[in-house]
Design an enzyme around this catalytic site. Structure first.
Site, short mmCIF file in Angstrom:
data_model
loop_
_atom_site.label_atom_id
_atom_site.label_comp_id
_atom_site.label_asym_id
_atom_site.label_seq_id
_atom_site.Cartn_x
_atom_site.Cartn_y
_atom_site.Cartn_z
N MET A 1 10.61 -7.13 3.50
CA MET A 1 10.90 -7.93 4.70
C MET A 1 12.15 -8.79 4.48
SD MET A 1 8.48 -6.81 6.44
CE MET A 1 8.22 -7.86 7.87
N ILE B 1 16.55 -8.39 5.37
CA ILE B 1 17.66 -7.54 5.81
C ILE B 1 18.68 -7.50 4.68
CG2 ILE B 1 19.46 -7.18 7.53
CD1 ILE B 1 17.57 -8.59 9.55
N ASN C 1 13.81 3.96 4.03
CA ASN C 1 12.91 2.93 4.57
C ASN C 1 11.80 3.59 5.37
OD1 ASN C 1 12.10 0.23 5.36
ND2 ASN C 1 13.00 0.59 7.35
N SER D 1 0.83 -1.22 0.00
CA SER D 1 0.00 0.00 0.00
C SER D 1 0.86 1.27 0.00
CB SER D 1 -0.99 0.00 1.16
OG SER D 1 -0.32 0.13 2.39
N ASN D 2 2.01 1.22 0.64
CA ASN D 2 2.90 2.40 0.61
C ASN D 2 3.46 2.61 -0.80
OD1 ASN D 2 3.36 3.76 3.33
ND2 ASN D 2 3.44 1.59 3.87
N ARG E 1 22.43 -16.89 1.30
CA ARG E 1 22.19 -15.47 1.50
C ARG E 1 23.10 -14.60 0.65
NH1 ARG E 1 19.97 -11.51 4.95
NH2 ARG E 1 21.33 -9.79 4.56
N HIS F 1 9.23 2.75 8.51
CA HIS F 1 9.10 1.78 9.61
C HIS F 1 7.94 2.21 10.52
CE1 HIS F 1 10.43 -1.30 12.37
NE2 HIS F 1 10.22 -0.43 13.35
N THR G 1 20.99 2.21 6.70
CA THR G 1 22.40 1.87 6.94
C THR G 1 22.42 0.38 7.28
OG1 THR G 1 22.24 2.34 9.29
CG2 THR G 1 22.92 4.16 7.87
C1 GRF Z 1 4.18 -0.76 6.62
O1 GRF Z 1 3.62 -0.67 7.90
C2 GRF Z 1 5.59 -0.25 6.62
O2 GRF Z 1 5.80 0.80 7.50
C3 GRF Z 1 6.35 -1.46 7.07
O3 GRF Z 1 5.72 -2.56 6.48
C4 GRF Z 1 4.34 -2.21 6.21
C5 GRF Z 1 4.14 -2.42 4.75
O4 GRF Z 1 2.79 -2.20 4.38
N1 GRF Z 1 7.77 -1.37 6.77
P1 GRF Z 1 2.44 -2.07 2.85
O5 GRF Z 1 2.99 -3.33 2.17
O6 GRF Z 1 3.11 -0.84 2.31
O7 GRF Z 1 0.96 -2.00 2.77
#
Ligand code: GRF
Length: 216
Positions: A96, A98, A113, A15-16, A71, A115, A147
């Protein structure tokens, strides 16, 4: 002048990423999206990105019997995939994984990023649950440069929201999410205009410079 190229890395709903893609389309963020990459084949966000005609790529860590495999190999594949898109900026929007050191170092000062906590509180997972378990009065989001220290890079902006009586993980996450979208769009708009920059101060310390205008 050509617009900065933006690569967005996701793992799920996206969604972001979609909020940013919409803002790019409406010219609120003056960038071109050169890649939406997911490390999960079934991420709903990658299907949405493809529907909108954005350049997409799925790069899972290992496939078939190699699932979850090497990895270092994956880090190299990821670096190559991102490099190939030639981005000026890389946005981690719910990615998701690292990220390997070389990728972080290559895009230092250009990788951002989002968060869902008020860092340095609650790096890592389950941020809403942890805020509720600690009876925090405030929760929030952080947008920061990436970082090699997990969720600990220089902070660009934070937005706090009140935790309400009766909130559960879902209600808190949903309320925060709409602020994630608006804050991310506003921040990315300034970053592509180079009005937000990561610089090094006289003591060699990383510092975030934000240039605002009187009429902002
Ligand atoms: C969001 O809460 C973002 O802050 C976090 O993971 C979630 C991702 O949500 N890092 P979406 O996939 O953007 O809906």
């Amino acid at each position: 002048m050509s617009k900065p190229r933006l690569a967005i890395l996701i793992s799920g709903r996206g969604s972001n990423m979609l909020a940013v893609a919409d803002a790019v389309k409406q010219n609120k963020i003056a960038a071109d999206i050169c890649l939406v990459l997911s490390n999960k084949e079934d991420a709903p966000g990658i299907a949405e990105a493809a529907k909108r005609g954005l350049p997409t790529q799925i790069l899972e860590r290992g496939a078939g019997i190699n699932k979850g495999g090497n990895r270092d190999e994956y880090d190299e594949q990821l670096l190559n995939a991102v490099d190939k898109a030639q981005p000026d900026l890389v946005l981690l929007a719910g990615f998701m994984y690292i990220i390997g050191e070389k990728l972080v170092e290559t895009y230092y000062g250009r990788m951002i990023n989002i968060h869902p906590s008020l860092l340095p509180k609650y790096p890592g997972l389950n941020t809403h649950k942890r805020a509720l378990a600690n009876s925090d009065k405030l929760h929030g989001l952080t947008i920061h440069y990436v970082t090699n220290d997990l969720d600990a890079g220089p902070i660009i902006m934070q937005k706090s929201i009140e935790v309400m009586a009766g909130d559960n993980e879902d209600s808190l996450a949903a309320r925060l999410l709409s602020y994630e979208h608006s804050c991310l769009v506003d921040t990315m708009a300034l970053i592509v205009q180079q009005r937000i920059k990561l610089v090094t101060d006289a003591d060699g310390k990383a510092e975030v410079l934000i240039e605002t205008k009187i009429d902002d």
